[in-house]
Design a protein around this motif. Structure first.
Motif, PDB file in Angstrom:
ATOM      1  N   ILE A  27      44.219  -5.014 -36.220  1.00 45.35           N
ATOM      2  CA  ILE A  27      43.242  -5.554 -36.754  1.00 45.35           C
ATOM      3  C   ILE A  27      43.793  -7.075 -37.041  1.00 45.35           C
ATOM      4  CG2 ILE A  27      41.529  -5.397 -38.766  1.00 45.35           C
ATOM      5  CD1 ILE A  27      41.782  -2.424 -38.843  1.00 45.35           C
ATOM      6  N   SER A  28      43.029  -8.157 -36.590  1.00 47.50           N
ATOM      7  CA  SER A  28      43.562  -9.519 -36.937  1.00 47.50           C
ATOM      8  C   SER A  28      43.124  -9.731 -38.372  1.00 47.50           C
ATOM      9  CB  SER A  28      42.696 -10.333 -35.804  1.00 47.50           C
ATOM     10  OG  SER A  28      41.300 -10.464 -36.012  1.00 47.50           O
ATOM     11  N   PRO A  29      43.700 -10.818 -38.923  1.00 41.26           N
ATOM     12  CA  PRO A  29      43.295 -11.312 -40.329  1.00 41.26           C
ATOM     13  C   PRO A  29      41.879 -11.771 -40.486  1.00 41.26           C
ATOM     14  CG  PRO A  29      45.184 -12.336 -39.632  1.00 41.26           C
ATOM     15  CD  PRO A  29      44.882 -11.774 -38.289  1.00 41.26           C
ATOM     16  N   GLN A  32      39.880  -8.277 -40.578  1.00 45.06           N
ATOM     17  CA  GLN A  32      40.229  -7.767 -41.979  1.00 45.06           C
ATOM     18  C   GLN A  32      39.655  -8.582 -43.303  1.00 45.06           C
ATOM     19  OE1 GLN A  32      44.707  -7.766 -42.591  1.00 45.06           O
ATOM     20  NE2 GLN A  32      45.264  -6.746 -40.860  1.00 45.06           N
ATOM     21  N   SER A  33      39.440  -9.673 -43.076  1.00 42.32           N
ATOM     22  CA  SER A  33      38.700 -10.553 -44.228  1.00 42.32           C
ATOM     23  C   SER A  33      37.005 -10.077 -43.993  1.00 42.32           C
ATOM     24  CB  SER A  33      38.720 -11.913 -44.022  1.00 42.32           C
ATOM     25  OG  SER A  33      37.974 -12.725 -44.862  1.00 42.32           O
ATOM     26  N   HIS A  34      36.628  -9.874 -43.111  1.00 39.16           N
ATOM     27  CA  HIS A  34      35.335  -9.430 -42.653  1.00 39.16           C
ATOM     28  C   HIS A  34      35.174  -7.889 -43.187  1.00 39.16           C
ATOM     29  CE1 HIS A  34      31.392  -8.678 -40.756  1.00 39.16           C
ATOM     30  NE2 HIS A  34      32.109  -7.378 -40.225  1.00 39.16           N
ATOM     31  N   LEU A  35      36.223  -7.046 -43.064  1.00 41.19           N
ATOM     32  CA  LEU A  35      35.944  -5.880 -43.484  1.00 41.19           C
ATOM     33  C   LEU A  35      36.085  -5.505 -45.015  1.00 41.19           C
ATOM     34  CD1 LEU A  35      38.210  -3.649 -41.164  1.00 41.19           C
ATOM     35  CD2 LEU A  35      35.889  -3.749 -41.161  1.00 41.19           C
ATOM     36  N   GLN A 195      34.310   2.028 -36.485  1.00 44.72           N
ATOM     37  CA  GLN A 195      34.808   1.573 -35.082  1.00 44.72           C
ATOM     38  C   GLN A 195      34.246   0.331 -34.558  1.00 44.72           C
ATOM     39  OE1 GLN A 195      36.842   3.922 -32.286  1.00 44.72           O
ATOM     40  NE2 GLN A 195      38.880   3.729 -33.563  1.00 44.72           N
ATOM     41  N   ASP A 196      32.920   0.670 -34.531  1.00 45.91           N
ATOM     42  CA  ASP A 196      31.824  -0.383 -33.929  1.00 45.91           C
ATOM     43  C   ASP A 196      31.862  -1.612 -34.876  1.00 45.91           C
ATOM     44  OD1 ASP A 196      30.056  -0.804 -31.971  1.00 45.91           O
ATOM     45  OD2 ASP A 196      28.347  -1.000 -33.680  1.00 45.91           O
ATOM     46  N   ILE A 197      32.040  -1.560 -36.009  1.00 49.60           N
ATOM     47  CA  ILE A 197      32.009  -2.613 -36.877  1.00 49.60           C
ATOM     48  C   ILE A 197      33.336  -3.607 -36.508  1.00 49.60           C
ATOM     49  CG2 ILE A 197      32.218  -3.640 -39.110  1.00 49.60           C
ATOM     50  CD1 ILE A 197      30.378  -1.304 -40.092  1.00 49.60           C
ATOM     51  N   ILE A 198      34.456  -2.735 -36.453  1.00 48.26           N
ATOM     52  CA  ILE A 198      35.768  -3.569 -36.102  1.00 48.26           C
ATOM     53  C   ILE A 198      35.535  -4.062 -34.759  1.00 48.26           C
ATOM     54  CG2 ILE A 198      38.298  -3.285 -35.672  1.00 48.26           C
ATOM     55  CD1 ILE A 198      38.071  -1.083 -37.828  1.00 48.26           C
ATOM     56  N   GLU A 199      34.978  -3.393 -33.704  1.00 48.52           N
ATOM     57  CA  GLU A 199      35.047  -3.981 -32.407  1.00 48.52           C
ATOM     58  C   GLU A 199      34.150  -5.241 -32.118  1.00 48.52           C
ATOM     59  OE1 GLU A 199      36.409  -3.828 -28.497  1.00 48.52           O
ATOM     60  OE2 GLU A 199      36.966  -2.801 -30.435  1.00 48.52           O
ATOM     61  N   LYS A 200      32.745  -4.981 -33.021  1.00 43.80           N
ATOM     62  CA  LYS A 200      31.929  -6.199 -33.000  1.00 43.80           C
ATOM     63  C   LYS A 200      32.439  -7.502 -33.699  1.00 43.80           C
ATOM     64  CE  LYS A 200      27.520  -3.661 -32.907  1.00 43.80           C
ATOM     65  NZ  LYS A 200      26.249  -3.386 -33.544  1.00 43.80           N
ATOM     66  N   ALA A 201      33.464  -7.137 -34.776  1.00 43.93           N
ATOM     67  CA  ALA A 201      34.031  -8.417 -35.613  1.00 43.93           C
ATOM     68  C   ALA A 201      35.068  -9.050 -34.471  1.00 43.93           C
ATOM     69  CB  ALA A 201      34.611  -7.938 -36.742  1.00 43.93           C
ATOM     70  N   HIS A 202      35.878  -8.005 -33.805  1.00 43.45           N
ATOM     71  CA  HIS A 202      36.864  -8.759 -32.799  1.00 43.45           C
ATOM     72  C   HIS A 202      36.091  -9.586 -31.891  1.00 43.45           C
ATOM     73  CE1 HIS A 202      40.729  -7.045 -33.583  1.00 43.45           C
ATOM     74  NE2 HIS A 202      40.176  -5.865 -34.121  1.00 43.45           N
ATOM     75  N   LEU A 206      30.315 -11.402 -37.103  1.00 44.35           N
ATOM     76  CA  LEU A 206      30.841 -11.259 -38.567  1.00 44.35           C
ATOM     77  C   LEU A 206      29.574 -10.960 -39.528  1.00 44.35           C
ATOM     78  CD1 LEU A 206      33.565 -13.869 -38.253  1.00 44.35           C
ATOM     79  CD2 LEU A 206      33.981 -11.512 -38.077  1.00 44.35           C
ATOM     80  N   ASP A 207      28.466 -10.443 -38.923  1.00 44.95           N
ATOM     81  CA  ASP A 207      27.370 -10.182 -39.966  1.00 44.95           C
ATOM     82  C   ASP A 207      27.794  -9.028 -40.889  1.00 44.95           C
ATOM     83  OD1 ASP A 207      24.942 -10.025 -41.247  1.00 44.95           O
ATOM     84  OD2 ASP A 207      23.755  -9.387 -39.482  1.00 44.95           O
ATOM     85  N   TYR A 208      28.287  -9.259 -42.022  1.00 47.46           N
ATOM     86  CA  TYR A 208      28.940  -8.527 -43.037  1.00 47.46           C
ATOM     87  C   TYR A 208      27.454  -7.775 -43.787  1.00 47.46           C
ATOM     88  CZ  TYR A 208      28.315 -11.759 -46.538  1.00 47.46           C
ATOM     89  OH  TYR A 208      27.636 -12.635 -47.645  1.00 47.46           O
ATOM     90  N   VAL A 209      26.460  -8.403 -43.949  1.00 54.21           N
ATOM     91  CA  VAL A 209      25.298  -7.740 -44.459  1.00 54.21           C
ATOM     92  C   VAL A 209      24.834  -6.490 -43.768  1.00 54.21           C
ATOM     93  CG1 VAL A 209      23.486  -8.219 -45.554  1.00 54.21           C
ATOM     94  CG2 VAL A 209      24.982 -10.092 -45.551  1.00 54.21           C
TER      95      VAL A 209
END
Length: 242
Positions: A27-29, A32-35, A195-202, A206-209
């Motif tokens: 998980i890239s930085p 990680q910040s997005h999570l 996992q889907d959120i992590i994959e989309k963030a990669h 980065l729509d955290y809301v």
């Protein structure tokens, strides 16, 4: 799905259990910040939902109107442009508040039966959510995404069963099946959605809301089912006093 979950727990019990946590390095930085933003927003949404429950306990506002208001706030948030960040966060909190008010009658019933039921259900949901989210994070990328199709089919089955029982009438056995099977489905969604959120963030989403709303929906769905199970087990004892 059970095979996937059991394989994860078997791997954690083996001698290489600590090595599995090295997968956090994938998980890239930025992700990680997005999570961190996603889970912080989720915590704030849970606080807003608790506020909605409290307002229901004070003024008995929960019902069909708050449910429609919650759906309206979610739809409004999803249709709001990403650059209107404050508005989207406010709509998320409003949706969470109305969601809390909507499940207020169930929580009120649980408090009348035994207040410890509410605490146990919330702690149990929190532990389940944390464990399955961690399982999704330490697993290989996309490892559990294939479960999405199975879970969607299970959710469709639940909707059709609920629709049929509302028209033709349902039995206690059918109700219990919907309850426990629904719990299994939404626990699975915790893993898949994480996992889907992590994959989309990669890939730059980065729509955290929106992602916090997804996890909030999973959390509430699991919490409600655990609470109903515990209430149904304690209700006979409660009714015996009347």
């Amino acid at each position: 799905m059970d095979t996937a979950f059991s394989s994860f727990f078997e791997s954690t019990q083996s001698g290489s259990r600590w090595n599995s946590f090295k997968n956090f390095n994938q998980i890239s930085p930025v992700v990680q910040s997005h999570l961190k933003q996603v889970y912080l927003s989720l915590c704030c949404a849970l606080v807003a939902s608790a506020t909605g429950v409290y307002l229901h306990l004070l003024w008995n506002i929960g019902g069909i109107l708050t449910t429609f208001a919650m759906i309206g706030c979610m739809a409004w948030m999803l249709s709001t442009p990403l650059f209107e960040e404050r508005k989207r966060v406010a709509l998320l909190m409003a949706a969470a508040l109305f969601e809390g008010a909507s499940i207020g009658p169930l929580i009120d019933l649980a408090i009348q039966i035994d207040p410890s039921i509410l605490i146990t259900a919330f702690v149990g949901t929190g532990l389940a959510f944390a464990c399955f989210s961690a399982a999704a994070m330490v697993a290989r990328r996309r490892e559990y995404l294939y479960l999405g199709g199975l879970l969607s089919s299970g959710l469709s089955m639940l909707l059709w069963l609920h629709f049929a029982s509302s028209i033709f009438g349902g039995s206690t056995a059918l109700f219990k099946f919907e309850l426990y099977f629904g719990l299994l489905v939404f626990v699975g969604y915790i893993v898949v959605d994480t996992q889907d959120i992590i994959e989309k963030a990669h890939f730059g989403d980065l729509d955290y809301v929106k992602h916090a709303l997804t996890l909030f929906t999973d959390f509430v769905a699991v919490f409600v089912r655990i609470l109903i199970i515990m209430v149904s087990h304690n209700a006979p004892r409660f009714l015996s006093f009347y």
